[in-house]
Structures are given as C-alpha cells and as structure tokens.
Design an enzyme around this catalytic site. Structure first.
Site, short mmCIF file in Angstrom:
data_model
loop_
_atom_site.label_atom_id
_atom_site.label_comp_id
_atom_site.label_asym_id
_atom_site.label_seq_id
_atom_site.Cartn_x
_atom_site.Cartn_y
_atom_site.Cartn_z
N ASP A 57 0.85 -1.19 0.00
CA ASP A 57 0.00 0.00 0.00
C ASP A 57 0.89 1.24 0.00
O ASP A 57 2.03 1.20 0.46
CB ASP A 57 -0.91 0.00 1.24
N ASN B 264 -5.73 -5.50 -5.88
CA ASN B 264 -6.86 -4.70 -5.44
C ASN B 264 -6.64 -3.19 -5.53
O ASN B 264 -7.60 -2.42 -5.57
CB ASN B 264 -7.21 -5.08 -3.99
N TYR C 62 -13.36 5.80 -15.33
CA TYR C 62 -13.31 4.67 -14.40
C TYR C 62 -13.81 3.40 -15.08
O TYR C 62 -13.20 2.33 -14.97
CB TYR C 62 -14.15 4.98 -13.17
#
Length: 254
Positions: free
Chosen positions: A40, A83, A148
C-alpha cells in the site's frame, strides 16, 4: 467463514490492503490460515498478523522491490490479490489527458506490474491464484464514470487474457465485479456531493438489494476465488453487486 482453514500454509499478497476491500480481504485470508503481506502507499496502519510494505503500483521499481521483500518475508507466494485502484468521475469530456493516464496507470498497469513481479513465485506454487478487483462498471453503463469504466473494462479483459495465458502453468486468474461498496473512498465521494444523503440514497436505490455492498462481502467473494477449494475456477468474473448486473425489478409496490 473465518472458522474455515482452507488457506493454511499459504502465502498471500494484497495490494491496496491497508483499507477498504483490500484490508477486509487481507484480514479474512489471515483468519482462514494464510500468512498475508499488504502492499500500500500508506501501510502504517497495518497491524499483526498482517505485515505492511510501502509500494506505489504506478512505479515499476517500487513494485518489484516491495514484492521481493514480501516474498522473502513470507517464504514464497501462492495468492496475489490485485486490489489497488483509484476512482474518477465525469463524462468523456470531463477528464483531461493527465487524469486518463493516471487512472489507467494505476488501475490497469498497476495489475500488470504487480503480476509480472509475482509470477515467477506463483509458478512454483501448487495452489497459485490471482484475483483482480474489477467493477460492475466493466459490464454496466454507469453515468458520470467514463474514465473509471474504461479502466475496469480493461481489467475485465486483462483478467480473461491472463487466465488463458497462465492456466497451463497452474496459475488461476479470476476477478470480482463489486457494485458500489461502502468504503472510505466512497465515503469521501459522498462527503464531497452537494447533498450527501441524497447521493447515498441514489446509490443505494440503483442496487436491487437497496443497500451498498460491504467490503466484507467482496472479501468473501475474493477468498472464494483464491481458495484451493475453487481449483476448477479460472477466467471467471464474479459479480458482488446486490443483483445490479442481472436483475431487472419492477418498481416497488407493483
């Protein structure tokens, strides 16, 4: 589902795993027996049994360094959850070229970078699985989501291509297509709306269940696809959208 131990002995890597869907997934995999490392941009809040590594999926060197460190720490790799992603709002007229490049760089090329760094390790696993976080935006035309949607349409096609390329290497590749999920990112979008309550009500109303999807529900679907119990499942897009993709209900009361 946390009393299931189908991931015992397996090592998993989750990108974007410090919050939202990624955090819920990392915690579920760990509860079901996996050793889990999180990649992350801001892994500072990641707590044991998870381990955190800083990585920017838009930077190849950063990804390769973080994947290598995570694999060393875990002692191998069996499961990759791609993800990490960012959102965008607007029609095709509203986002400039820089925004298009940024979203595609993170949402599509981020998967490419992480996967190619992980594949040498996955190929030697007997339970190798990749799950990509896609979206209902890949299969339904949503207003004000042109950029998106384009990025997630690419993720869907990329998932199928990866599944075909790597099935004979023993690497399964699938994706989940969530509807609107009640995550911190969606919360920030709602807070920025002129009428947050009305915007939330509109998002809830477009899903047949009448509510937003939870991060835990998406995590459950990801765990299903990644589990050795799903060894015959590859090249699949699993909708977790409250029925949005396939149901056409009559108006309430009719």
């Amino acid at each position: 589902m946390t009393d299931t131990r189908d991931f015992d002995g397996l090592k998993a890597l989750v990108t974007g795993g410090a919050s939202g869907i990624g955090r819920a997934t990392a915690e579920l995999l760990a509860a079901r027996g996996a050793r889990v490392a999180v990649l992350d941009l801001n892994p500072g809040g990641v707590a044991k049994p998870l381990t955190g590594h800083r990585a920017d999926v838009s930077d190849d060197a950063s990804v390769r360094e973080a994947v290598a460190a995570a694999v060393r720490e875990l002692g191998g790799l069996d499961v990759l959850i791609n993800n990490a992603g960012i959102g965008a709002q607007g029609t095709v007229e509203d986002n400039d070229d820089d925004q298009w490049h940024k979203v595609l760089d993170v949402n599509v090329l981020g998967i490419v970078r992480t996967t190619r760094a992980a594949l040498p390790h996955l190929r030697v696993s007997t339970h190798a699985a990749i799950v990509n976080t896609c979206s209902i935006a890949a299969t339904a035309g949503l207003p004000q989501r042109a950029l998106y949607s384009a990025s997630k349409g690419a993720v869907l096609s990329l998932t199928l291509a990866m599944a075909a390329d790597h099935v004979r290497e023993g690497v399964r590749v699938n994706c989940v297509n969530p509807g609107t999920v009640d995550t911190p990112w969606v919360g920030r979008l709602l807070d920025a709306a002129p009428d947050p309550a009305a915007e939330r009500a509109a998002l809830e109303a477009r899903q047949p269940t009448g509510r937003l999807v939870s991060a835990d529900e998406v995590a459950g679907a990801i765990a299903y696809l990644a589990s050795p119990l799903s060894g015959a499942t590859t090249g699949t897009a699993l909708a977790v959208d409250g029925g949005m993709q396939g149901l056409r209900l009559r108006p309430a009361g009719r």
